[in-house]
Design an enzyme around this catalytic site. Structure first.
Site, PDB file in Angstrom:
ATOM      1  N   GLU A  43      -5.815  -2.807   3.283  1.00 29.68           N
ATOM      2  CA  GLU A  43      -5.410  -1.674   2.467  1.00 29.68           C
ATOM      3  C   GLU A  43      -5.680  -2.082   1.015  1.00 29.68           C
ATOM      4  OE1 GLU A  43      -1.350  -0.418   3.031  1.00 29.68           O
ATOM      5  OE2 GLU A  43      -1.587   1.147   1.519  1.00 29.68           O
ATOM      6  N   ARG A 267       0.915 -13.625  12.597  1.00 33.37           N
ATOM      7  CA  ARG A 267       0.486 -13.731  11.204  1.00 33.37           C
ATOM      8  C   ARG A 267       0.774 -15.133  10.673  1.00 33.37           C
ATOM      9  NH1 ARG A 267       1.766  -9.085   8.683  1.00 33.37           N
ATOM     10  NH2 ARG A 267       1.822  -9.883   6.587  1.00 33.37           N
ATOM     11  N   LYS A 277       2.463  -8.564  -0.257  1.00 33.43           N
ATOM     12  CA  LYS A 277       1.765  -8.025  -1.425  1.00 33.43           C
ATOM     13  C   LYS A 277       2.740  -7.396  -2.411  1.00 33.43           C
ATOM     14  CE  LYS A 277      -1.628  -6.071   1.116  1.00 33.43           C
ATOM     15  NZ  LYS A 277      -2.786  -5.240   1.441  1.00 33.43           N
TER      16      LYS A 277
HETATM   17  P1  ATP Z   1       1.116  -7.493   3.294  1.00 28.30           P
HETATM   18  O1  ATP Z   1       2.210  -7.394   4.304  1.00 28.30           O
HETATM   19  O2  ATP Z   1       0.980  -8.834   2.663  1.00 28.30           O
HETATM   20  O3  ATP Z   1       1.122  -6.392   2.301  1.00 28.30           O
HETATM   21  P2  ATP Z   1      -0.728  -6.149   4.975  1.00 28.30           P
HETATM   22  O4  ATP Z   1      -0.647  -6.469   6.408  1.00 28.30           O
HETATM   23  O5  ATP Z   1      -0.125  -4.863   4.551  1.00 28.30           O
HETATM   24  O6  ATP Z   1      -0.221  -7.372   4.139  1.00 28.30           O
HETATM   25  P3  ATP Z   1      -3.447  -5.346   4.950  1.00 28.30           P
HETATM   26  O7  ATP Z   1      -4.305  -5.119   3.765  1.00 28.30           O
HETATM   27  O8  ATP Z   1      -3.027  -4.169   5.731  1.00 28.30           O
HETATM   28  O9  ATP Z   1      -2.199  -6.171   4.459  1.00 28.30           O
HETATM   29  O10 ATP Z   1      -4.088  -6.447   5.900  1.00 28.30           O
HETATM   30  C1  ATP Z   1      -5.415  -6.478   6.334  1.00 28.30           C
HETATM   31  C2  ATP Z   1      -5.475  -7.296   7.585  1.00 28.30           C
HETATM   32  O11 ATP Z   1      -5.015  -8.612   7.346  1.00 28.30           O
HETATM   33  C3  ATP Z   1      -4.610  -6.714   8.674  1.00 28.30           C
HETATM   34  O12 ATP Z   1      -5.324  -6.757   9.894  1.00 28.30           O
HETATM   35  C4  ATP Z   1      -3.416  -7.609   8.685  1.00 28.30           C
HETATM   36  O13 ATP Z   1      -2.841  -7.648   9.965  1.00 28.30           O
HETATM   37  C5  ATP Z   1      -4.006  -8.954   8.265  1.00 28.30           C
HETATM   38  N1  ATP Z   1      -2.987  -9.790   7.643  1.00 28.30           N
HETATM   39  C6  ATP Z   1      -2.177  -9.473   6.616  1.00 28.30           C
HETATM   40  N2  ATP Z   1      -1.312 -10.467   6.350  1.00 28.30           N
HETATM   41  C7  ATP Z   1      -1.585 -11.452   7.231  1.00 28.30           C
HETATM   42  C8  ATP Z   1      -1.034 -12.755   7.486  1.00 28.30           C
HETATM   43  N3  ATP Z   1      -0.020 -13.239   6.766  1.00 28.30           N
HETATM   44  N4  ATP Z   1      -1.578 -13.490   8.484  1.00 28.30           N
HETATM   45  C9  ATP Z   1      -2.592 -13.020   9.202  1.00 28.30           C
HETATM   46  N5  ATP Z   1      -3.155 -11.821   9.025  1.00 28.30           N
HETATM   47  C10 ATP Z   1      -2.667 -11.031   8.056  1.00 28.30           C
HETATM   48 MG    MG Z   2      -1.002  -3.107   5.994  1.00 32.10          MG
END
Ligand code: ATP
Ligand code: MG
Length: 560
Positions: A43, A267, A277
């Site tokens: 995102e 994760r 984030k």
């Molecule tokens: P955050 O919770 O930090 O805002 P998010 O999951 O909302 O992260 P996205 O931009 O949606 O962030 O993530 C893109 C991809 O990266 C998704 O497939 C997500 O599952 C993966 N991802 C995000 N954080 C992690 C993590 N800590 N470990 C492994 N994969 C991750």
């Molecule tokens: Mg997300």
């Protein structure tokens, strides 16, 4: 015997397949898919962090391993939080890690198609416009133990729903006035099936579609369909999405479109590190760090500025593997991986950070010798650097001790030590000021101990040094962990995560470097001998070169 070993190795190799590799190998073997296509779906509402690096390594790594491809698809359905600044940084970070996506795509590319599918569901009596407020909808959903309550608007006719949904699209209603919901089952044991929201009204400018839309699809109504449109074979995401999977499948089956499948992995969580984030954004906005690329941040631009290498990060992702259970990884493993990579590749220089003047009283005044010193021990035949030696030097204050214990092998009164790459010297006199502080060491050198000059004489200690007249002064930013709490998910309720910011996460110092350091063109962090790995920062000016500490040199840590 040797056959046994080969077979054992084979078993080892087979056992080492992670669960995703097992699934993919099986899908390829049974012909369920001809080739694999994965996607990385960020995102664009922040910068990528170390957790994303794991996701990138998995998605791109699997595609590489099995001759497939990976799409970069921005999950841009939330216009108020998203920005092209993030879109650009994400691409830069992925390229820096060394991955190349096949297609660059956006969920917003599919808004027309998603809208069409929503109308289709309405026409089939599978979706309705709900006038309830957000709170009423949440309350009406019930709990895991108790069934939800049907909305009073659930019985609207197809015609009315179509009319209202089109009016929503055309901007007739304010934010929050209405939503479109799927009509599934308000008593479903999976809460996500209790008439999930498909569309919400948001009068906001979108970074790509501009003002074309004022209704935006929800994650659950977007992600699976986007995967399906692109024919993603393996849609890999983090564990918290496993409860969404049945709904992911439901939309795909109900719409009768390409059957993408979702798989979940744990994760990445790291000790002394936060990766949400939202919280990282707060640190930036409150000025608690110097920006998204502050070298203490777990963002990829942050660790890049810190001097971490793509190779070090990939080694780390490889070592932690892929699991189905949530894990808190030791940040020392990451640091170890970075050190492994830098130790093998980085150029060496001598830099003194806490200088003590040392005069070699029997060395001719005005004389300078230039020593050819190994630049990188990994390439013994490789390049050298020229290091100037003269009568007046700096050594580290900590490398001298007046009342030294027996085991102290560095410099002490009447003691001998080798100045790295050069002579053995002997401390003849300790000079102090009126307050008793040591201001200078007066030493003699033994010309016969010049390396290569004669028989090699050993002494127990070797210390680094710089020639005062040739030294270049540096600003040094010694970075440490940003937080003091190992498990940042365990912040006590009466505290805030910001209470655990490490006050010593940045310690400024000055440094005096041998001149060759400033001509280093390796582009990666260098080793300050006996001290640590450091990388030149973009804040450097010709008058004030700035170096960031990537990692200290030594650590008792050893991976299992
Ligand atoms: P955050 O919770 O930090 O805002 P998010 O999951 O909302 O992260 P996205 O931009 O949606 O962030 O993530 C893109 C991809 O990266 C998704 O497939 C997500 O599952 C993966 N991802 C995000 N954080 C992690 C993590 N800590 N470990 C492994 N994969 C991750
Ligand atoms: Mg997300």
């Amino acid at each position: 015997m040797s056959l046994n070993i080969i077979q054992l190795n084979k078993v080892e190799e087979e056992r080492k397949l992670n669960f995703l590799e097992e699934i993919i190998e099986n899908d390829l073997k049974t012909g369920k898919v001809d080739s694999i296509l994965t996607r990385f779906p960020p995102e664009p509402n922040g910068y990528l962090h170390l957790g994303h690096a794991k996701s990138l390594c998995i998605n791109f790594g699997l595609a590489q391993k099995y001759g497939g491809k990976t799409n970069l698809r921005y999950d841009d359905t939330n216009p108020t939080k998203e920005d092209t600044e993030y879109v650009d940084s994400i691409k830069e970070d992925i390229k820096w890690l060394g991955f190349q996506w096949d297609k660059e795509l956006y969920a917003s590319d599919y808004f027309d198609q998603l809208y069409e599918w929503a109308e289709q569901l309405i026409e089939r009596g599978l979706a309705y416009v709900d006038d309830q407020t957000q709170e009423e909808i949440s309350k009406g959903r019930g709990t895991v133990e108790t069934p939800g309550k049907e909305s009073p608007w659930r019985g609207r006719s197809v015609e009315e729903n179509l009319k209202l949904f089109r009016e929503m699209r055309d901007g007739k209603y304010a934010d929050g006035e209405k939503v479109l919901r799927a009509k599934i089952d308000m008593a479903h044991p999976n809460m996500f099936f209790r008439d999930p929201i498909l569309y919400r009204i948001k009068h906001a400018h979108h970074h790509r579609t501009g003002d074309k839309w004022c209704i935006y699809p929800m994650y659950d109504f977007t992600h699976g369909q986007c995967d399906s449109i692109e024919h993603i074979t393996h849609s890999i995401c983090t564990l918290e999405f496993d409860v969404h999977r049945p709904l992911y499948d439901w939309f795909i089956e109900t719409l009768g479109i390409y059957p993408s499948h979702q798989y979940e992995f744990a994760r990445l969580n790291l000790t002394y590190t936060l990766m949400s984030k939202r919280k990282l954004l707060e640190l930036v906005q409150k000025g608690l760090v110097a920006g998204w690329d502050d070298p203490r941040m777990p963002t990829l631009c942050g660790v890049r500025r810190r001097g971490y290498t793509p190779e070090g990060l990939k080694l780390f992702c490889d070592k932690i593997g892929v699991s189905k259970r949530d894990q808190l990884m030791d940040i020392q493993l990451l640091e170890w991986c970075v050190r492994q990579d830098l130790n093998a590749r980085s150029n060496r220089y001598m830099v003194v950070q806490d200088p003590l003047k040392l005069t070699i009283i029997n060395y001719p005044e005005g004389q300078v010798e230039w020593f050819d010193c190994t630049l990188n021990p990994a390439e013994p035949e490789g390049a050298t650097r020229k290091v100037p030696f003269s009568r007046e030097l700096y050594i580290e204050r900590a490398d001298f001790m007046e009342d030294a214990p027996k085991k102290f092998f560095r410099l002490k009164p009447d003691g001998e030590v080798r100045l790295k790459y050069t002579y053995i010297i002997k401390c003849e006199e300790v000079v102090k000021d009126a307050d008793g502080n040591i201001t200078e060491l007066r030493c003699t050198y033994d010309p016969s101990t010049r390396p290569g000059a004669g028989e090699w004489r050993s002494v127990k200690g070797t210390i680094h040094w710089v020639s005062t007249a040739h030294a270049r002064e540096l600003e040094i930013r010694n970075y440490d962990r940003l937080f003091t709490l190992a498990d940042m998910s365990q912040v006590p309720e009466d505290k805030d995560y910001k209470d655990f910011l490490n006050p010593d996460s940045l310690v400024l110092a000055r440094g005096w470097a041998e001149p060759a350091l400033l001509d280093d063109a390796s582009g990666i962090a260098v080793q300050f001998e006996r001290t640590g790995y450091y990388i030149k920062d973009a804040d450097s000016t010709p008058d004030n070169p700035v170096f960031n500490r990537t990692a200290t040199l030594k650590d008792s840590y050893k991976p299992e």
